[in-house]
Design an enzyme around this catalytic site. Structure first.
Site, PDB file in Angstrom:
ATOM      1  N   ARG A   1       0.814  -1.221   0.000  1.00 43.55           N
ATOM      2  CA  ARG A   1       0.000   0.000   0.000  1.00 43.55           C
ATOM      3  C   ARG A   1       0.848   1.272   0.000  1.00 43.55           C
ATOM      4  O   ARG A   1       0.475   2.277   0.589  1.00 43.55           O
ATOM      5  CB  ARG A   1      -0.966   0.013   1.201  1.00 43.55           C
TER       6      ARG A   1
ATOM      7  N   GLU B   1     -20.863  -3.725  19.860  1.00 45.96           N
ATOM      8  CA  GLU B   1     -19.888  -4.261  18.882  1.00 45.96           C
ATOM      9  C   GLU B   1     -18.450  -3.789  19.098  1.00 45.96           C
ATOM     10  O   GLU B   1     -17.682  -3.671  18.142  1.00 45.96           O
ATOM     11  CB  GLU B   1     -20.333  -3.918  17.436  1.00 45.96           C
TER      12      GLU B   1
ATOM     13  N   ASP C   1     -27.722  -8.496   9.915  1.00 47.94           N
ATOM     14  CA  ASP C   1     -27.508  -7.383   8.978  1.00 47.94           C
ATOM     15  C   ASP C   1     -27.220  -7.858   7.566  1.00 47.94           C
ATOM     16  O   ASP C   1     -26.375  -8.724   7.355  1.00 47.94           O
ATOM     17  CB  ASP C   1     -26.292  -6.553   9.424  1.00 47.94           C
TER      18      ASP C   1
ATOM     19  N   CYS D   1     -28.278  -0.749   4.653  1.00 43.88           N
ATOM     20  CA  CYS D   1     -27.947   0.672   4.600  1.00 43.88           C
ATOM     21  C   CYS D   1     -27.888   1.193   3.175  1.00 43.88           C
ATOM     22  O   CYS D   1     -26.862   1.589   2.691  1.00 43.88           O
ATOM     23  CB  CYS D   1     -26.676   1.007   5.355  1.00 43.88           C
TER      24      CYS D   1
ATOM     25  N   GLU E   1     -31.698   2.649   5.975  1.00 39.77           N
ATOM     26  CA  GLU E   1     -31.202   4.011   5.850  1.00 39.77           C
ATOM     27  C   GLU E   1     -32.194   4.841   5.028  1.00 39.77           C
ATOM     28  O   GLU E   1     -32.763   4.354   4.069  1.00 39.77           O
ATOM     29  CB  GLU E   1     -29.859   3.962   5.135  1.00 39.77           C
TER      30      GLU E   1
ATOM     31  N   HIS F   1     -24.076  10.030   8.883  1.00 37.52           N
ATOM     32  CA  HIS F   1     -22.832  10.162   8.119  1.00 37.52           C
ATOM     33  C   HIS F   1     -22.077  11.454   8.392  1.00 37.52           C
ATOM     34  O   HIS F   1     -21.021  11.669   7.828  1.00 37.52           O
ATOM     35  CB  HIS F   1     -23.119  10.017   6.626  1.00 37.52           C
TER      36      HIS F   1
HETATM   37  N1  GLN Z   1     -24.682  -3.619  12.943  1.00 34.21           N
HETATM   38  C1  GLN Z   1     -23.786  -2.891  12.116  1.00 34.21           C
HETATM   39  C2  GLN Z   1     -23.344  -1.610  12.813  1.00 34.21           C
HETATM   40  O1  GLN Z   1     -24.123  -1.028  13.487  1.00 34.21           O
HETATM   41  C3  GLN Z   1     -24.392  -2.558  10.778  1.00 34.21           C
HETATM   42  C4  GLN Z   1     -23.420  -1.858   9.885  1.00 34.21           C
HETATM   43  C5  GLN Z   1     -23.901  -1.653   8.475  1.00 34.21           C
HETATM   44  O2  GLN Z   1     -25.076  -1.537   8.219  1.00 34.21           O
HETATM   45  N2  GLN Z   1     -23.023  -1.577   7.535  1.00 34.21           N
HETATM   46  O3  GLN Z   1     -22.240  -1.171  12.668  1.00 34.21           O
HETATM   47 ZN    ZN Z   2     -26.178   0.424   7.810  1.00 31.05          ZN
END
Ligand code: GLN
Ligand code: ZN
Length: 765
Positions: free
Chosen positions: A18, A490, A605, A649, A671, A700
């Site tokens: 990279r 998470e 997800d 999303c 989203e 975002h």
């Molecule tokens: N559960 C994931 C988070 O909250 C979902 C992320 C995503 O939609 N890309 O980060």
């Molecule tokens: Zn998302």
């Protein structure tokens, strides 16, 4: 002896380690000068060119290299520069070039979007009111540089006019033909100058031909290429397609060019079928893409040889070019950077450099007597068959389960109406329940603790204790905010796919397997190289711990099969749908383990479902059926009372809403902000019968939305979705946000919800 030519369509830019990314970012952070940036990146470019020369490749691409994106290069060369960055009559400065890609204090960046069905993102040309003029012929510069400084007579690569303009936005689509007309003279100049400089081959990339084109567009192709042809009295023009077969084969092979490049990898066998059925013109070269440019596995060399043998019966050998099916932009540079991999796996891999070796080898094998390269061929054949025969790909248990799929029901025990009643009974949530999407901020502290753990500076126990503390802290924050359905946050995950790859059998992470996603951003997809199997619980420990801290329900949090697979390099020796199902079966066990451990709301997800859609609509149905089945395999084993959520999303839903509904998730969160109301109108027309949360604020940006803004968003959604079906949540996960803004935004979200609940309870009375 008749020589079959070998070629490449494009080489990765990133550098083995990279280096490219580092140079760019150092320049952006003012750590190095423009001169240093240019000299460092030149070194990377030259190393790649020299490497390709040493390999003995006949046609070496030039102008595939870029300092950000090859589509942006073309735009600035044509003076297609949004007015907000200024007016230009000469080639733009590097500052301006990067400003268009990244934005500056006064102007927002140009949009970027996915390059066809890949994970590469290009900068979208802004074509409204363009008066294009050629400010710079970058292809010529690249050609001359390679020739003069390296003695390489390269093959300039340029995105062709129809593809370039189709990918742009803002132009009057009804008058596409006159837009094209404006650009043809510029393309002609580029080609004329290359021809005059001595270029022998010029590759025009028209991957748009691999999508479904309208008849008028094909007519346009004829007109345009007729013109371009006249600009190259000496050079041979290659019309290059990739990522799929071409629908209009018979018309395309008659276009006035010298060579046609076809994809023999992602074409579902159709390229060969069409040549067999309709023949191939004997005055043209066939550039046959028979090495996968988008995956990392060593080619089955016997199969490739056999394919080429068939081709040589249809096209004379002297008119055959062997090449990868697409640019190698989509694979890492070299497997040599991965010396610690299991030997069988290592031998079965092929990154960009190794793929070019395969191309050269195959070209030799068909040119000459294959005996000359017999031992090379045998070596590669052996490597592939060893990997296929290895225990990794022959997990008896997994294979038995896949064989017995029919005996497993992929449907929930009861229909939605029955389930949801049982869920409401125990969940006892208020109307408009509030929740989040899963992740909470990965603060510098979280990241530094993880780094310390990976380096061995703190023990596993210390690291896990830290994660627990962070989880507990956020459970308290969520309770304090008065959210209804909580998450554990998470904190243990860097990435929603990598984490599962680390815990499931059949996956392998790499050290330097980076591929460019956009600009300097690279991703490192895991390798799914063997049968995927559940070996230990993946998320149970963290979820169970979080649930033990609170009386409110905590959502379990998993990544669904299609997202895991779309963001990985997937083995290609079995059908992809088999891999979907292997992952689905493994995750099904995780879902059941969560349920058994008292987690009764589980979110699976699937953010990459839409981006995996095939380029051709005719292939959508199979893909969507396979995807839905794998999701249901994952989620259908639970009791009625267990509530299954999913999250996506993106909000471009219109054309796949049936598949979304078929997932049969009890609750879906999606989203909303970036769709500017489009998603809401989808639900005006489509009666969605299950519970749903349309993100009520954009995550975002660091901006904290006001209560009234959130209320407006909720009220707008409630005009099309019944209040008893609606959930309140942010647009997506919060891991990239800061704690302060996250807490403030969620506080506003809960306040807005409570105010709206008031009005509804008053109305009900
Ligand atoms: N559960 C994931 C988070 O909250 C979902 C992320 C995503 O939609 N890309 O980060
Ligand atoms: Zn998302």
């Amino acid at each position: 002896m008749v020589k079959v030519l070998s070629s490449n369509l494009g080489y990765p830019r990133l550098g083995e380690k990279r280096e490219w990314k580092k140079s760019l970012e150092n320049f952006w952070n003012n750590k190095i000068s423009e001169d240093t940036l240019l000299s460092e990146t030149k070194e990377i470019r030259f190393a790649a060119l020299n490497k390709q020369k040493e390999k003995g490749l006949d046609l070496i691409p030039v102008n595939d290299f870029t300092l950000y994106d090859h589509v942006l290069d073309l735009s600035v060369g044509f003076g297609v520069i949004p007015k907000r960055f200024g007016e230009f009559t000469n080639a733009v400065s590097l500052r301006t070039y990067f400003d268009i890609a990244r934005g500056n204090d006064t102007a927002v960046a140009s949009e970027m979007t996915k390059w066809f069905n890949t994970n590469y993102h290009y900068i979208v040309p802004e074509l409204d009111q363009v008066e294009p003029k050629l400010l710079e012929n970058k292809a010529l510069n690249a050609y001359l540089e390679a020739k003069e400084e390296l003695g390489i007579d390269g093959k300039p690569v340029i995105v062709g006019p129809i593809t370039y303009l189709k990918l742009g936005k803002g132009a009057d689509k009804a008058d596409f033909a006159s837009l094209v007309e404006k650009f043809v003279p510029l393309y002609k100049t580029i080609i004329e100058e290359l021809d005059a400089a001595g270029a022998k081959w010029i590759q025009l990339d028209e991957p748009i031909l691999a999508t479904s084109l309208a008849k008028e567009e094909l007519v346009l192709f004829e007109k345009v290429y007729e013109e371009l042809r006249t600009a190259a009295p000496h050079a041979k023009l290659i019309l290059q397609t990739y990522f799929e077969s071409v629908d209009e084969y018979e018309a395309i092979i008659e276009l006035p060019v010298d060579a046609i490049g076809l994809d023999f990898i992602h074409d579902h066998g159709e390229s060969l079928e069409k040549i067999q059925q309709f023949g191939f013109p004997n005055n043209k070269y066939l550039a046959a893409g028979i090495i996968d440019g988008r995956n990392v596995w060593r080619a089955d060399i016997q199969l490739k040889q056999a394919e080429l043998e068939i081709l040589t019966r249809l096209v004379p050998k002297e008119k055959l070019i062997v090449q990868p099916a697409s640019s190698l932009l989509h694979v890492p540079v070299t497997k040599k950077s991965e010396p610690n991999l299991d030997q069988v796996l290592y031998d079965g891999l092929s990154f960009a450099d190794e793929k070019l070796d395969e191309v050269v080898l195959l070209a030799k094998a068909v040119s000459s007597d294959a005996k000359e390269v017999f031992s090379e061929l045998q070596k590669t054949e052996l490597a592939v068959s060893e990997l296929n025969r290895s225990e990794h790909r022959n997990n008896k248990e997994v294979q038995a389960e896949i064989a017995a799929l029919d005996s497993i029901s992929a449907d929930r025990k009861s229909p939605f109406e029955t389930r949801i009643k049982k869920q409401h009974e125990w969940l006892k949530l208020p109307v408009l329940p509030t929740t989040t999407i899963g992740s909470f901020p990965q603060s510098p502290e979280v990241r530094s603790k993880r780094a310390a753990f990976l380096k061995g500076n703190i023990t596993k126990a210390e690291y896990e204790a830290f994660i627990d503390e962070e989880t507990e802290r956020w459970i308290r924050i969520q309770e304090d905010l008065d959210l209804d359905v909580l998450v554990h946050g998470e904190f243990e995950r860097t990435d929603m796919v990598e984490y599962f790859g680390q815990k499931l059998a059949g996956f392998q992470a790499t050290k330097f397997g980076w591929v460019q996603s956009y600009g300097s951003r690279a991703v490192r997809p895991p390798l799914i190289y063997g049968d995927v199997a559940f070996t230990e619980t993946i998320t149970v420990k963290e979820s169970k711990f979080a649930q033990s801290l609170t009386n409110r329900p905590v959502k379990g949090m998993l990544t669904a099969p299609v997202t895991i697979i779309n963001w990985s390099f997937v083995r290609d020796d079995i059908p992809k749908s088999d891999v979907f199902n292997q992952v689905g079966l493994a995750l099904r066990k995780e879902v059941l383990a969560l349920q058994e451990n008292g987690i009764r709301v589980i979110q699976v997800d699937e953010p990459a479902l839409r981006e995996g859609l095939p380029l051709k609509r005719s292939r959508w149905e199979k893909y969507l059926n396979d995807a839905v089945y794998a999701f249901k395999l994952t989620t259908s084993g639970v009791e009625d009372e267990t509530q299954i959520h999913t999250h996506m999303c993106y909000s471009d839903f219109d054309d796949i809403i049936d598949a979304i509904s078929a997932l049969d998730a009890d609750v879906i969160s999606i989203e909303t902000s970036r769709s500017h109301g489009e998603i809401i109108s989808t639900f005006e027309d489509y009666h969605y019968d299950k519970e749903i949360g349309l993100g009520v604020y954009d995550i975002h940006s660091p901006r904290v939305p006001s209560i009234s803004e959130i209320k407006t968003n909720i009220e707008r959604a409630l005009r099309v979705i019944p209040v008893q079906n609606f959930w309140i949540n942010p647009d997506c996960g919060l891991k990239t946000r800061k704690e302060e803004e996250t807490v403030a935004a969620l506080r506003d979200m809960v306040s807005a919800t409570k105010e709206i609940r008031e009005t509804y309870t008053i109305l009900e009375k």
